[in-house]
Design a protein around this motif. Structure first.
Motif, PDB file in Angstrom:
ATOM      1  N   THR A 323       0.829  -1.207   0.000  1.00  0.00           N
ATOM      2  CA  THR A 323       0.000   0.000   0.000  1.00  0.00           C
ATOM      3  C   THR A 323       0.862   1.255   0.000  1.00  0.00           C
ATOM      4  OG1 THR A 323      -0.144  -0.105   2.418  1.00  0.00           O
ATOM      5  CG2 THR A 323      -1.926  -1.135   1.171  1.00  0.00           C
ATOM      6  N   LYS A 324       2.177   1.096   0.165  1.00  0.00           N
ATOM      7  CA  LYS A 324       3.103   2.233   0.139  1.00  0.00           C
ATOM      8  C   LYS A 324       3.603   2.479  -1.286  1.00  0.00           C
ATOM      9  CE  LYS A 324       4.910   1.335   4.809  1.00  0.00           C
ATOM     10  NZ  LYS A 324       6.134   1.023   5.590  1.00  0.00           N
ATOM     11  N   LYS A 325       3.755   3.732  -1.635  1.00  0.00           N
ATOM     12  CA  LYS A 325       4.286   4.084  -2.951  1.00  0.00           C
ATOM     13  C   LYS A 325       5.811   4.035  -2.936  1.00  0.00           C
ATOM     14  CE  LYS A 325       2.581   7.377  -5.395  1.00  0.00           C
ATOM     15  NZ  LYS A 325       2.116   8.697  -5.894  1.00  0.00           N
ATOM     16  N   SER A 326       6.373   3.842  -4.107  1.00  0.00           N
ATOM     17  CA  SER A 326       7.822   3.919  -4.283  1.00  0.00           C
ATOM     18  C   SER A 326       8.115   4.813  -5.485  1.00  0.00           C
ATOM     19  CB  SER A 326       8.419   2.525  -4.490  1.00  0.00           C
ATOM     20  OG  SER A 326       7.914   1.962  -5.687  1.00  0.00           O
ATOM     21  N   VAL A 327       9.372   5.031  -5.744  1.00  0.00           N
ATOM     22  CA  VAL A 327       9.771   5.894  -6.864  1.00  0.00           C
ATOM     23  C   VAL A 327      10.697   5.112  -7.793  1.00  0.00           C
ATOM     24  CG1 VAL A 327      10.930   8.033  -7.525  1.00  0.00           C
ATOM     25  CG2 VAL A 327       9.605   7.934  -5.393  1.00  0.00           C
ATOM     26  N   PRO A 328      10.313   4.933  -9.068  1.00  0.00           N
ATOM     27  CA  PRO A 328      11.205   4.248 -10.005  1.00  0.00           C
ATOM     28  C   PRO A 328      12.592   4.875 -10.026  1.00  0.00           C
ATOM     29  CG  PRO A 328       9.039   4.518 -10.979  1.00  0.00           C
ATOM     30  CD  PRO A 328       9.022   5.288  -9.685  1.00  0.00           C
ATOM     31  N   GLY A 329      13.618   4.014  -9.986  1.00  0.00           N
ATOM     32  CA  GLY A 329      14.999   4.461  -9.938  1.00  0.00           C
ATOM     33  C   GLY A 329      15.561   4.549  -8.535  1.00  0.00           C
ATOM     34  N   GLN A 330      14.685   4.467  -7.523  1.00  0.00           N
ATOM     35  CA  GLN A 330      15.103   4.579  -6.119  1.00  0.00           C
ATOM     36  C   GLN A 330      15.539   3.223  -5.560  1.00  0.00           C
ATOM     37  OE1 GLN A 330      11.791   5.285  -3.466  1.00  0.00           O
ATOM     38  NE2 GLN A 330      13.066   6.404  -1.998  1.00  0.00           N
ATOM     39  N   TRP A 331      16.571   3.236  -4.699  1.00  0.00           N
ATOM     40  CA  TRP A 331      16.946   2.029  -3.956  1.00  0.00           C
ATOM     41  C   TRP A 331      16.126   1.979  -2.666  1.00  0.00           C
ATOM     42  CZ3 TRP A 331      20.025  -2.081  -5.173  1.00  0.00           C
ATOM     43  CH2 TRP A 331      20.777  -1.966  -6.344  1.00  0.00           C
ATOM     44  N   ILE A 332      15.559   0.811  -2.373  1.00  0.00           N
ATOM     45  CA  ILE A 332      14.760   0.635  -1.164  1.00  0.00           C
ATOM     46  C   ILE A 332      15.165  -0.673  -0.483  1.00  0.00           C
ATOM     47  CG2 ILE A 332      12.749   1.924  -2.018  1.00  0.00           C
ATOM     48  CD1 ILE A 332      11.436  -0.778  -2.686  1.00  0.00           C
ATOM     49  N   GLY A 333      14.700  -0.866   0.742  1.00  0.00           N
ATOM     50  CA  GLY A 333      14.927  -2.124   1.443  1.00  0.00           C
ATOM     51  C   GLY A 333      13.656  -2.954   1.471  1.00  0.00           C
ATOM     52  N   LEU A 334      13.828  -4.265   1.502  1.00  0.00           N
ATOM     53  CA  LEU A 334      12.700  -5.193   1.659  1.00  0.00           C
ATOM     54  C   LEU A 334      12.961  -6.046   2.891  1.00  0.00           C
ATOM     55  CD1 LEU A 334      12.192  -6.512  -2.004  1.00  0.00           C
ATOM     56  CD2 LEU A 334      11.011  -4.619  -0.871  1.00  0.00           C
TER      57      LEU A 334
END
Length: 362
Positions: A323-334
């Motif tokens: 349900t959270k948005k992300s940004v293409p090109g961004q590094w995130i954690g899972l």
């Protein structure tokens, strides 16, 4: 133990080209449950349905109904009815005449026919449609008439050969609920054929997953979704993230260059395996605290959640439902819980899988 309603014993079906459509098939159907035969086109599910109905004969093996051999019993002498994909309604007859057709062939008294047809129409939510012409009905209404014609004969088994495939998405969803409720109200055995995974998960008491004429895995929708036995099942049922891994020891697995606690065991030390993580079991977090670090490739909004397409540094693709948005090109954690990691042995059969699960309880 209660005797199964239907048993397939060593069933093989070979056509003229000497290719086995079904190969040494063994399974049992219990009374009063909703079963689904699930698999891609050509896997043998419709062939099984036609054999249960009596429209096809096996090349070898035998079919039992309540313990009695019915392999050679004609279709019209079995306590079984079929709802076909194209409905097979008579366009020159109205609704009442279509539903009553089989009863008239059996020479059921007219008063009893009227009572049975009226009851069947109520069950499929079409009361008062007796005089309606078939050409005047929608696809969903025609489907209900076909169901009424099948259940009016009070069969012990109702076979449904992809009966919802011609309906639009909304009507198909509505009919899934209606079919499930109808089966519960009637208490008879339904055997449903589909290639739609979501449909099978939503409707079934038990699912048989087929591939190349064999049952790859059988069980409840929850069991199959949570505990797929191999890559084929995990990939076929729902969205999956499947990566190569090494089972270091019981409850410890390594993948993407990191070690993770899990809840699986019963394998050889350092055995090559595969790991499944469902998209809904992955949670977005910051890079520093994530168990995995991934780069967002794309994102789709699907109404109830976003579908996020990511890649880790080793090139593994990860699909995340959040349900959270992300940004293409961004590094995130899972991040994920140990119980969300499902470890699969390579090429493990259902019998071997069941034996391993039983060993956990010993």
């Amino acid at each position: 133990m209660k005797e199964p309603l239907i048993s397939f014993k060593n069933i093989t079906k070979t056509y003229d080209n000497d290719v086995n459509v079904l190969e040494n098939l063994n399974f049992e159907i219990e009374e009063g449950k909703f079963y689904t035969l699930l698999g891609p086109s050509g896997c043998g599910k419709t062939t099984i349905l036609k054999m249960v109905a009596g429209f096809l004969q096996p090349t070898s093996g035998e079919i039992l109904f309540k313990g009695q051999k019915i392999t050679d019993v004609p279709a019209n002498q079995r306590e079984i009815n079929t709802v076909f994909q194209d409905y097979a309604l008579f366009p020159n007859m109205n609704v009442f005449e279509n539903i009553a057709f089989g009863l008239k062939i059996k020479k059921v008294p007219a008063k009893e026919i009227k009572q049975k047809v009226t009851k069947a129409l109520k069950l499929v939510q079409l009361p008062g449609f007796e005089k309606r012409g078939i050409s005047e009905m929608s696809g969903g209404q025609k489907q209900r008439v076909a169901l009424a014609r099948a259940i009016v004969n009070e069969p012990m088994v109702l076979l449904l050969d992809e009966p919802l495939s011609a309906l639009d998405h909304k009507l198909r969803s509505d009919m899934q609920y209606d079919l499930r409720e109808l089966q519960r109200n009637l208490g008879i055995t339904f055997i449903f054929v589909t290639h739609d995974q979501e449909e099978a998960l939503a409707m079934s008491d038990e699912i048989f997953i087929l591939n190349d004429g064999k049952i790859v895995q059988s069980g409840s929708p929850v069991d199959i979704y949570d505990e797929p036995i191999n890559h084929y099942v995990a990939d076929f049922i729902g969205a999956s993230n499947i990566v190569k891994a090494t089972m270091l020891e019981d409850e410890l697995v390594e993948f993407t260059g990191h070690q993770f606690e899990c809840v699986d065991g019963g394998m050889r030390p350092n055995e090559a395996v595969e790991v499944v993580l469902r998209p809904e079991d992955l949670e977005l977090t910051d890079v520093a605290t994530g168990k995995l670090q991934v780069k967002v490739e794309a994102q789709l909004f699907l109404g109830v959640h976003y579908e996020i397409d990511c890649f880790d540094q080793e090139g593994n693709e990860w699909i995340v439902h959040s349900t959270k948005k992300s940004v293409p090109g961004q590094w995130i954690g899972l991040t994920f819980m140990p119980e969300n990691i499902h470890v699969m042995r390579l090429n493990e059969s259902e019998a071997e899988f069941d034996a391993r699960l039983e060993s956990y309880d010993e």
